[in-house]
Design a protein around this motif. Structure first.
Motif, PDB file in Angstrom:
ATOM      1  N   TYR A  52       0.827  -1.201   0.000  1.00 48.12           N
ATOM      2  CA  TYR A  52       0.000   0.000   0.000  1.00 48.12           C
ATOM      3  C   TYR A  52       0.868   1.260   0.000  1.00 48.12           C
ATOM      4  O   TYR A  52       1.901   1.327   0.661  1.00 48.12           O
ATOM      5  N   LEU A  53       0.393   2.277  -0.736  1.00 43.99           N
ATOM      6  CA  LEU A  53       1.075   3.567  -0.767  1.00 43.99           C
ATOM      7  C   LEU A  53       0.239   4.648  -0.099  1.00 43.99           C
ATOM      8  O   LEU A  53       0.685   5.313   0.833  1.00 43.99           O
ATOM      9  N   GLY A  54      -0.964   4.856  -0.599  1.00 41.58           N
ATOM     10  CA  GLY A  54      -1.775   5.949  -0.086  1.00 41.58           C
ATOM     11  C   GLY A  54      -3.252   5.655  -0.219  1.00 41.58           C
ATOM     12  O   GLY A  54      -3.682   4.732  -0.917  1.00 41.58           O
ATOM     13  N   LYS A  55      -4.037   6.460   0.482  1.00 40.15           N
ATOM     14  CA  LYS A  55      -5.490   6.336   0.444  1.00 40.15           C
ATOM     15  C   LYS A  55      -6.098   7.723   0.565  1.00 40.15           C
ATOM     16  O   LYS A  55      -5.601   8.576   1.304  1.00 40.15           O
ATOM     17  N   THR A  56      -7.177   7.972  -0.169  1.00 44.63           N
ATOM     18  CA  THR A  56      -7.921   9.216  -0.022  1.00 44.63           C
ATOM     19  C   THR A  56      -9.378   8.886   0.269  1.00 44.63           C
ATOM     20  O   THR A  56      -9.890   7.831  -0.143  1.00 44.63           O
ATOM     21  N   GLU A  57     -10.049   9.777   0.987  1.00 45.55           N
ATOM     22  CA  GLU A  57     -11.468   9.627   1.298  1.00 45.55           C
ATOM     23  C   GLU A  57     -12.186  10.941   1.030  1.00 45.55           C
ATOM     24  O   GLU A  57     -11.695  12.011   1.407  1.00 45.55           O
ATOM     25  N   ASP A  58     -13.340  10.856   0.379  1.00 42.10           N
ATOM     26  CA  ASP A  58     -14.200  12.011   0.148  1.00 42.10           C
ATOM     27  C   ASP A  58     -15.433  11.874   1.025  1.00 42.10           C
ATOM     28  O   ASP A  58     -16.153  10.871   0.948  1.00 42.10           O
ATOM     29  N   ILE A  59     -15.696  12.885   1.858  1.00 39.29           N
ATOM     30  CA  ILE A  59     -16.840  12.876   2.768  1.00 39.29           C
ATOM     31  C   ILE A  59     -17.825  13.944   2.318  1.00 39.29           C
ATOM     32  O   ILE A  59     -17.432  15.102   2.087  1.00 39.29           O
ATOM     33  N   TYR A  60     -19.116  13.586   2.204  1.00 42.35           N
ATOM     34  CA  TYR A  60     -20.158  14.494   1.728  1.00 42.35           C
ATOM     35  C   TYR A  60     -21.190  14.744   2.820  1.00 42.35           C
ATOM     36  O   TYR A  60     -21.401  13.913   3.708  1.00 42.35           O
ATOM     37  N   ASN A  61     -21.865  15.890   2.748  1.00 45.36           N
ATOM     38  CA  ASN A  61     -22.937  16.186   3.683  1.00 45.36           C
ATOM     39  C   ASN A  61     -24.268  15.695   3.119  1.00 45.36           C
ATOM     40  O   ASN A  61     -24.322  15.056   2.063  1.00 45.36           O
ATOM     41  N   GLY A  62     -25.366  15.992   3.839  1.00 45.64           N
ATOM     42  CA  GLY A  62     -26.675  15.531   3.403  1.00 45.64           C
ATOM     43  C   GLY A  62     -27.130  16.110   2.096  1.00 45.64           C
ATOM     44  O   GLY A  62     -28.032  15.567   1.448  1.00 45.64           O
ATOM     45  N   SER A  63     -26.522  17.218   1.670  1.00 49.15           N
ATOM     46  CA  SER A  63     -26.853  17.830   0.382  1.00 49.15           C
ATOM     47  C   SER A  63     -25.945  17.340  -0.736  1.00 49.15           C
ATOM     48  O   SER A  63     -25.907  17.924  -1.823  1.00 49.15           O
ATOM     49  N   ASN A  64     -25.189  16.277  -0.446  1.00 49.08           N
ATOM     50  CA  ASN A  64     -24.288  15.674  -1.436  1.00 49.08           C
ATOM     51  C   ASN A  64     -23.165  16.618  -1.845  1.00 49.08           C
ATOM     52  O   ASN A  64     -22.690  16.586  -2.986  1.00 49.08           O
ATOM     53  N   GLN A  65     -22.730  17.455  -0.918  1.00 48.47           N
ATOM     54  CA  GLN A  65     -21.618  18.378  -1.160  1.00 48.47           C
ATOM     55  C   GLN A  65     -20.363  17.855  -0.471  1.00 48.47           C
ATOM     56  O   GLN A  65     -20.409  17.409   0.682  1.00 48.47           O
ATOM     57  N   LEU A  66     -19.253  17.901  -1.171  1.00 46.02           N
ATOM     58  CA  LEU A  66     -17.986  17.469  -0.598  1.00 46.02           C
ATOM     59  C   LEU A  66     -17.580  18.419   0.523  1.00 46.02           C
ATOM     60  O   LEU A  66     -17.393  19.612   0.296  1.00 46.02           O
ATOM     61  N   ILE A  67     -17.443  17.895   1.734  1.00 44.34           N
ATOM     62  CA  ILE A  67     -17.071  18.747   2.865  1.00 44.34           C
ATOM     63  C   ILE A  67     -15.696  18.415   3.427  1.00 44.34           C
ATOM     64  O   ILE A  67     -15.060  19.260   4.060  1.00 44.34           O
ATOM     65  N   ASN A  68     -15.218  17.181   3.209  1.00 43.37           N
ATOM     66  CA  ASN A  68     -13.888  16.796   3.688  1.00 43.37           C
ATOM     67  C   ASN A  68     -13.190  15.946   2.637  1.00 43.37           C
ATOM     68  O   ASN A  68     -13.793  15.054   2.047  1.00 43.37           O
ATOM     69  N   TYR A  69     -11.927  16.261   2.420  1.00 43.94           N
ATOM     70  CA  TYR A  69     -11.065  15.426   1.597  1.00 43.94           C
ATOM     71  C   TYR A  69      -9.894  15.010   2.476  1.00 43.94           C
ATOM     72  O   TYR A  69      -9.159  15.862   3.001  1.00 43.94           O
ATOM     73  N   LEU A  70      -9.737  13.696   2.687  1.00 45.41           N
ATOM     74  CA  LEU A  70      -8.719  13.173   3.597  1.00 45.41           C
ATOM     75  C   LEU A  70      -7.701  12.368   2.804  1.00 45.41           C
ATOM     76  O   LEU A  70      -8.063  11.586   1.920  1.00 45.41           O
TER      77      LEU A  70
END
Length: 479
Positions: free
Chosen positions: A269-287
């Motif tokens: 493994y090298l890396g991982k990213t996660e996209d977190i959205y709110n209830g309005s389907n808007q991206l609020i966190n990029y990890l």
């Protein structure tokens, strides 16, 4: 996976990103930590690159007559002092909204003038397909060509071959360097990308790498596996792998990358990213995470937070890196965006559909203010200023283009179709702005399609007949 192969893979990905052109924010990003990531749409695979690169200019093919729009002419990066110029990007378009020129300039205070840094010129065919790109490096007030790429398509305007060249000043000719060929399945999905390098001694292309693409039943890319050709053994050797998982909405949730470890005969493994959205389907966190092989777990690396206004525009962005010593996030940069809500995104001609997180912007971006974290206080030290002017976008004359109407657009719960050929059946597919399939249906003239499950936002649609592309366009859904 040996280091040379890793560097080659990284170079290929960087070359792909370079062909699309740098994000305007790169003018300012170098002022901050090299660990900082200001993300646009993530291009982490060969297939995703060719999906997101706007070779076919999907933005403006749908226009049926001259349509007044606003084009982005330039972005000027300035310091807090009005004359403290830092950099400038200049854009030129043709009558169909195709980007024909991009220039990167920097301000020379000694000369009291803008001086050349980078230039890209694009040429298109009668179907609005990009067929050639020329790249220049600046030498104060003149341009020196150094690279070129050419693009070839099949009868369905699907890109099939890309060849890159370097300019040989001594021979005064273009020397081939790399070539990519693409293969599609019956669903118009890229299934194989093969990469070659040019041997100038034998005057032949030598196979170097390939990437296989795997999709799920919804048409979402879920795995890409890369291989390196071993000329000695005449075998393909594992090199890298990328895996995607998705939210129920169809938006990307996780992307995990790995390289092949020859010693362990296993994936590392090298890396991982996660996209977190709110209830309005808007991206609020990029990890963003790195993998700790010793501890066998994922370690925080970088994080981005997004705040929206009532119009769905990102008005604030925070970018942080992980402080492992104190087990906390350190915010390095804050961005604040200002908009002109009189112009919707559909009213604009922009250089790149995925630039500036445009899937999170719905209106005309006027200004981005950069704030550096100075001992807990955010200090505004630079701004990007966006300049627009009117443009009339006209349709390219294309005999293969389908005569149709999709209405209403913007839409709410349903859309209706009206085709010139009322007897034919077509496949209608809706994609999110980051290339994910959202909905697919069979339609005919006067069909009414239920789209109430699709969240508000900006989407692209494709209309196909017997797996052949007949029309594309933009669909705006409002709730």
């Amino acid at each position: 996976m040996n280091k040379n192969l890793l560097f080659l893979f990284i170079a290929i990905i960087l070359q792909f990103d370079f062909l699309i052109a740098q994000s305007p924010r790169s003018i300012h990003t170098n002022k901050f930590s090299s660990n900082l990531k200001i993300p646009k749409t993530k291009i982490t695979s060969f297939a995703n690159y060719y999906i997101h690169a706007d070779f076919n200019n999907l933005e403006n093919k749908k226009e049926s007559q001259a349509v007044p729009k606003r084009k982005l002419d330039s972005i000027v990066n300035v310091g807090v002092s009005i004359r403290d110029f830092l950099g400038k990007k200049r854009y030129v378009y043709n009558d169909h909204g195709n980007l024909t020129e991009v220039e990167d300039l920097e301000w020379d205070p000694n000369l009291n003038s803008w001086v050349n840094v980078f230039r890209n010129e694009n040429i298109y065919d009668l179907k609005n397909n990009l067929v050639s790109s020329l790249f220049y490096q600046g030498d104060q007030f003149q341009w020196d060509q150094f690279a070129k790429s050419t693009y070839e398509y099949d009868i369905n305007s699907r890109i099939q071959k890309v060849v890159s060249y370097n300019w040989d000043e001594i021979k005064a000719q273009w020397i081939p360097e790399y070539k990519d060929t693409l293969i599609y399945n019956q669903k118009n999905q890229i299934t194989l990308v093969e990469s070659y390098s040019w041997n100038d001694n034998t005057k032949k292309w030598l196979i170097q790498n390939k990437a296989d693409e795997v999709y799920n039943a919804l048409g979402q890319l879920i795995m890409e596996t890369g291989y390196q050709w071993d000329a000695n053994s005449k075998l393909w050797i594992n090199s890298f792998r990328t895996e995607w998982t998705y939210h129920a909405t169809g938006k990307t949730y996780q992307v995990i990358s790995a390289i092949w470890d020859d010693t362990a005969s296993d994936w590392l493994y090298l890396g991982k990213t996660e996209d977190i959205y709110n209830g309005s389907n808007q991206l609020i966190n990029y990890l963003d995470y790195n993998f700790d092989a010793n501890q066998n777990n994922w370690v925080n690396n970088r994080k981005s937070d997004f705040i929206y206004d009532a119009n769905g525009n990102v008005i604030s962005e925070l970018y942080a890196t992980w402080d492992s010593g104190n087990s906390k996030w350190n915010v390095l940069v804050k961005l604040e965006n200002m908009f002109n809500n009189s112009f919707k995104l559909n009213d604009l001609v922009l250089p790149y559909t995925d630039d500036y997180n445009l899937n999170n912007f719905n209106h005309m971006l006027l200004k981005t203010a950069y704030f550096e974290n100075s001992q807990g206080n955010f200090v505004n030290d630079a701004n990007d200023l966006f300049y627009y002017s009117p443009i009339d976008v006209v349709k390219t004359q294309n005999a293969d283009q389908l005569d149709f109407q999709v209405s209403p657009n913007p839409a709410h719960d349903v859309v209706k179709f009206n085709f010139s050929n009322e007897s034919n059946a077509y496949q209608f597919a809706v994609y999110s702005i980051d290339g994910q399939l959202v909905q697919s249906d069979e339609i005919k003239s006067n069909s009414i399609l239920d789209i109430h499950n699709i969240p508000a936002g900006i989407y692209f649609y494709h209309i196909r007949e017997n797996h052949q592309e007949r029309a594309t366009g933009k669909l705006i859904i409002q709730k």
